[in-house]
Design a protein around this motif. Structure first.
Motif, mmCIF file in Angstrom:
data_model
loop_
_atom_site.group_PDB
_atom_site.id
_atom_site.type_symbol
_atom_site.label_atom_id
_atom_site.label_comp_id
_atom_site.label_asym_id
_atom_site.label_seq_id
_atom_site.Cartn_x
_atom_site.Cartn_y
_atom_site.Cartn_z
ATOM 1 N N GLU A 1 8.866 7.551 3.575
ATOM 2 C CA GLU A 1 8.005 8.743 3.502
ATOM 3 C C GLU A 1 8.808 10.031 3.713
ATOM 4 O O GLU A 1 8.654 10.722 4.724
ATOM 5 C CB GLU A 1 6.859 8.605 4.512
ATOM 6 N N ARG B 1 1.188 15.652 8.396
ATOM 7 C CA ARG B 1 0.224 14.748 9.064
ATOM 8 C C ARG B 1 0.149 13.423 8.327
ATOM 9 O O ARG B 1 -0.006 12.367 8.907
ATOM 10 C CB ARG B 1 -1.166 15.380 9.141
ATOM 11 N N ARG C 1 0.837 -1.205 0.000
ATOM 12 C CA ARG C 1 0.000 0.000 0.000
ATOM 13 C C ARG C 1 0.881 1.269 0.000
ATOM 14 O O ARG C 1 0.604 2.226 -0.710
ATOM 15 C CB ARG C 1 -0.916 -0.002 1.225
ATOM 16 N N GLN D 1 -1.543 2.599 8.930
ATOM 17 C CA GLN D 1 -2.935 3.031 8.836
ATOM 18 C C GLN D 1 -3.849 1.967 8.242
ATOM 19 O O GLN D 1 -3.444 1.062 7.594
ATOM 20 C CB GLN D 1 -2.982 4.315 8.021
ATOM 21 N N LEU E 1 0.956 4.230 -2.842
ATOM 22 C CA LEU E 1 0.878 5.662 -2.521
ATOM 23 C C LEU E 1 2.088 6.402 -3.087
ATOM 24 O O LEU E 1 1.953 7.488 -3.659
ATOM 25 C CB LEU E 1 0.806 5.883 -1.011
ATOM 26 N N PRO F 1 -8.089 8.037 6.545
ATOM 27 C CA PRO F 1 -7.303 7.664 7.726
ATOM 28 C C PRO F 1 -7.873 8.361 8.960
ATOM 29 O O PRO F 1 -8.371 9.471 8.871
ATOM 30 C CB PRO F 1 -5.905 8.177 7.379
ATOM 31 N N ALA G 1 -6.282 9.323 11.738
ATOM 32 C CA ALA G 1 -5.400 10.260 12.443
ATOM 33 C C ALA G 1 -4.092 10.354 11.671
ATOM 34 O O ALA G 1 -3.835 9.530 10.794
ATOM 35 C CB ALA G 1 -5.159 9.742 13.858
ATOM 36 N N PRO G 2 -3.271 11.336 12.001
ATOM 37 C CA PRO G 2 -1.965 11.420 11.335
ATOM 38 C C PRO G 2 -1.151 10.148 11.554
ATOM 39 O O PRO G 2 -1.337 9.462 12.560
ATOM 40 C CB PRO G 2 -1.306 12.614 12.032
ATOM 41 N N GLY G 3 -0.254 9.874 10.642
ATOM 42 C CA GLY G 3 0.594 8.706 10.818
ATOM 43 C C GLY G 3 1.223 8.262 9.518
ATOM 44 O O GLY G 3 0.924 8.789 8.449
ATOM 45 N N GLY G 4 2.099 7.276 9.633
ATOM 46 C CA GLY G 4 2.795 6.729 8.482
ATOM 47 C C GLY G 4 1.888 5.793 7.695
ATOM 48 O O GLY G 4 0.919 5.244 8.226
ATOM 49 N N CYS G 5 2.234 5.599 6.426
ATOM 50 C CA CYS G 5 1.357 4.829 5.536
ATOM 51 C C CYS G 5 1.184 3.389 5.998
ATOM 52 O O CYS G 5 0.130 2.801 5.813
ATOM 53 C CB CYS G 5 1.897 4.864 4.111
ATOM 54 N N ALA G 6 2.208 2.818 6.595
ATOM 55 C CA ALA G 6 2.129 1.402 6.960
ATOM 56 C C ALA G 6 1.343 1.174 8.235
ATOM 57 O O ALA G 6 0.947 0.047 8.535
ATOM 58 C CB ALA G 6 3.535 0.823 7.104
ATOM 59 N N PRO H 1 -6.314 3.302 3.455
ATOM 60 C CA PRO H 1 -5.666 2.602 4.562
ATOM 61 C C PRO H 1 -6.044 1.116 4.606
ATOM 62 O O PRO H 1 -7.181 0.750 4.303
ATOM 63 C CB PRO H 1 -6.197 3.349 5.794
#
Lengths: 536, 536
Positions: B234, B181, A505, A536, A509, A527, A529-534, A517
């Motif tokens: 990222e 974010r 994923r 979520q 992206l 998503p 909340a904020p965070g890294g792609c992995a 997500p």
């Protein structure tokens, strides 16, 4: 001195990687070290034989693998600087069953051997039966290259010795798109194809028309799109189709058109009222009129070529041999409400159900006469069973229907595709990737039956998906289906797959694909909340 | 004979179109007929002077206007077959205030005149002060070309005589993107820029860092991204930034970076703990340490070039003169919880609020020394008011804050940008396009004050927007903002704008942009049912 280095490399190779966590779908066989080796973004490529499509695939590989551009300076002298791609049958046509296997090897030459002559470098070798296998090899390879933002260098995983032998488990791995409930721009379809190729899917099943609209503009029947499209803009010109087909073919993706008849066809009447039972009771198409079949023949001539052309006929808009004729969800009440059709049925001693079966067989004959292999939804098997032509491929979407299950279809000796509702129906937003991944087409089937399952895929029905959300609805769940269709059957543990899917994923992206997500409660949810792609 | 034709053409021109329904944002002045005229997809272009960027813009124009490819056969002899583009100042730099005006004229030559010499044809003339104006002209022109799926011919609207004189109302028309974010891939940012250019927006305000992550990899401070990014992937390499800046510049879009200090900066500490009050109370950045300003200077050197370079200095990663230094939502409790900072404040007789003001001014000085014009959120005006340097641009996001409203900022003689929360905050999903369209930056301002509003734009805060949904969250609402910023102030009727906005949403979809339905209850909701793009 050199000898020692090489020996150490081989020792290191003994430390094989448990699993290469950036690969998706996982190849049939991987032997890999758990180290990395520098790879040069300017690596030389030798293509044997060279072809435009292979050059293009190489260009995509470079763009994906070396997305942050070249090094600032020179490549590390040890870096892999050569890529050899050998295609054994460069003239293989992109049709059902084409050999997509490949072998990919990366290693550093041992000392000794020939001696002299520039030897001792590291190289990657791809060996593929067809260029479509070579495309897959480059897709795999691009997934193994990582970038170090601190040094600006690229590295290949799975080293010091990487060997991948790979081939798909199922020959037919599709995404169904529905451009009748909402029109999808050629650009959006092209983007879906691009991402499909990243997941080694190979068929875009294009549900072109439905009750709601008929967006395809054909010379043979211009009123279909003139009156049947949503608007003057939401249409496909022949040139749009040809361009999409070429774009897909360059990525090893076939375009399989679906003209759904006799149900799901009310849009046909807007341009050609005579092919329908009545203006206010428009489908299924009128089986009593010669106009209906004349119109269908005109469409088939344009899409497939005129009869007796043999194979992909002269003038055919679609090179693909398979053609989907739908046949699903036919409610014959409008036939039974038409005096004309009632009289026609009585004169022939037919029930409405009989007439449905005759319609399906007639449509199949017309397509077959133009060289097509016909695909239809499982209702055609429920109605016609063993009387269907042996070449028919039945697409099973109702796993709950005993009459037309995969088991029954394959037991009857017919070939089948698996697109179960809801597990692989991507419009089912509460089906998450684990449910899609868990569906095993051959569950409960004998080996002989399983061999008749040519594949299947995800179905992105368009009632609530348009160009704004189709990509996020499709991805990442379609990736779960892609691995089920590509990788060996034994690969089925969700927990083991999840980190790789999350990485895939992130890859989507990074390449600009709007993949939602992985951990969503409902597909395409934002998503939380904020965070890294992995995460979520 | 010829005379008569021409006279009829002029008569027809008297039938002026009420409004050209495919234009968005609407030009300052349009005089157009209500007919169409054939236009040849292979039309000759004369670019004066030719330049690579103008050639590229022409390529985009052709791809957009003639998306279905060339005619099957020859163009109609009457078709418009010539496009002349004249740029008066081809060397104008893409910086704040650059002249973006253009004039666009399409007509057929009158008989007589020179006589002989191939005359009498139809042509389009673009006259622009800079190439950025010419880009806009081509954007307008592409919106006026339609395709007839039946004949395969293209036609230009607004004929027989079309004259557009156009220039933006506000010089600064931005989209804020937040890649802190959620990281947004360069490909996704590039796609946003492409669509921005379609709506004549000209500034990508790149909120690069925040408490959650610091994805930008700089040579001067490698630990910022090494420790501050969400993951190894990222991140942005310098090459990624340079490529995005170039991609944007080719479309007339400037990239305005934001480094938000001293709040929203906890991610800085992950790589450089010394710049924060404490590990568990990380922001605002520590005002008592020289390290803090040394780190900021190193970043500014790399982004803007070393001081005394004059303008965009040698080695600067960003050609843009404006730099955003944030300054918003600073909560000084972590300063007041640090013995070190308390002591530092006491020694100088400063309150925490004083220290915030000093921090802002210091940061501004450092940027100004490197040639930057500093932009900051309205809190800096609330704290510092008239003591801010006169060059400061205050971005007002709290229209409810009396202290730092647009009226107060502009009354103090400072320049301002308008990005009101929630009307232009695109993360406010319950704000629909009509609310965005209704915001008038100069409401309640005198003409002199309004002249200090340099523009504004939509803010796509990223708490719940990542690569999967950012485009559908931004569009089509950003288009409403784009028209407010571009078109004359009098153009404010929602009911009149709506059909054009729906058409523009269809245009975005046709070009592969994931624009959500216009009639959504909440932004980025899926369409409710099947239908055409303009109905949804």
């Amino acid at each position: 001195m050199r000898r020692t280095v090489v020996r150490l490399a081989w020792l290191a190779a003994a430390c094989t990687a448990e699993e290469l966590t950036t690969l998706w779908p996982y190849p049939a066989s991987v032997h890999a070290g758990d180290g990395t080796h520098p790879i040069c973004p300017g690596l030389r490529a030798r293509l044997e034989p060279a072809s435009r499509d292979l050059e293009r695939a190489l260009g995509r590989f470079r763009a994906h693998a070396f997305a942050h551009g070249p090094h600032g300076g020179e490549c590390d002298a040890r870096a892999i600087a050569e890529l050899r791609v050998r295609v054994r049958n460069a003239r293989a046509e992109l049709q059902a069953g084409v050999d997509e296997s490949y072998e990919l090897k990366a290693s550093c030459a041992a000392a000794g051997g020939g001696g002299g002559g520039g030897g001792g470098g590291c190289a990657i070798d791809v060996d593929a039966a067809t260029q479509f296998g070579a495309f897959h090899a480059l897709t795999t390879l691009a997934q193994l290259v990582s970038y170090d933002f601190a040094s600006g260098a690229y590295a290949l995983a799975g080293m010091p010795l990487l060997r991948v032998r790979d081939a798909p488990r199922f020959a037919h791995r599709e995404l169904l798109v529905d451009s009748a409930r909402h029109w999808l721009a050629p650009a959006a379809l092209g983007a879906l194809v691009d991402a499909m190729a990243m997941a080694k899917l190979n068929v875009l099943h294009w549900h072109l028309s439905d009750s709601t609209s008929f967006p395809l503009c054909l010379r043979a029947a211009p009123a279909l799109c003139a009156a049947g499209a949503f608007s003057a803009r939401e249409r496909y010109a022949r040139a749009d189709v040809a361009r999409l087909v070429a774009h897909a073919a360059q990525r090893g993706v076939r375009v399989l058109a679906e003209l759904d008849v006799p149900g799901h066809a009310a849009s046909w009447c807007r341009g050609y009222p005579r092919v329908c039972p009545a203006a206010d009771c428009a489908e299924p198409l009128n089986p009593a009129r010669a106009d209906t079949f004349a119109l269908l023949e005109a469409l088939l001539d344009e899409l497939l070529g005129a009869p007796a052309g043999g194979g992909a006929s002269r003038g055919a808009l679609l090179p693909e041999r398979l053609l989907h004729l739908g046949g699903d969800e036919v409610d014959t009440r409008c036939w039974e409400a038409s005096d004309e059709i009632i009289a026609w049925l009585r004169a022939r001693g037919l029930s409405a159900a009989d007439a449905y079966g005759r319609f399906v067989l007639r449509a199949h004959e017309l397509a077959a006469a133009r060289g097509a292999v016909v695909v239809g939804w499982d209702e055609i098997f429920e109605a016609l069973g063993g009387t269907l032509p042996r070449s028919t491929i039945v697409q099973v979407w109702r796993p709950w229907s005993r009459a037309s299950s995969l088991a029954n279809v394959t037991a009857a000796g017919l070939r089948a595709l698996s697109s179960p509702d809801p597990a692989w129906y991507l419009d089912s937003l509460d089906v998450n990737w684990t449910a899609a991944y868990a569906h095993e087409p051959c569950d409960g089937l004998s080996a002989a039956q399983c061999a008749r399952v040519v594949g299947g895929g995800g179905a992105m029905w368009g009632e609530r998906a348009d160009g704004s959300d189709v990509e996020a609805t499709v991805w990442p769940r379609l990736a779960a289906i892609a691995e089920r269709l590509w990788s060996p059957r034994a690969r089925s543990e969700t927990a083991r797959a999840e980190p790789r899917l999350r990485a895939f994923r992130c890859l989507l992206l990074a390449r600009g694909v709007a993949a939602a997500p992985v951990g969503n409660a409902r597909a395409r949810d934002a998503p939380r909340a904020p965070g890294g792609c992995a995460e979520q």
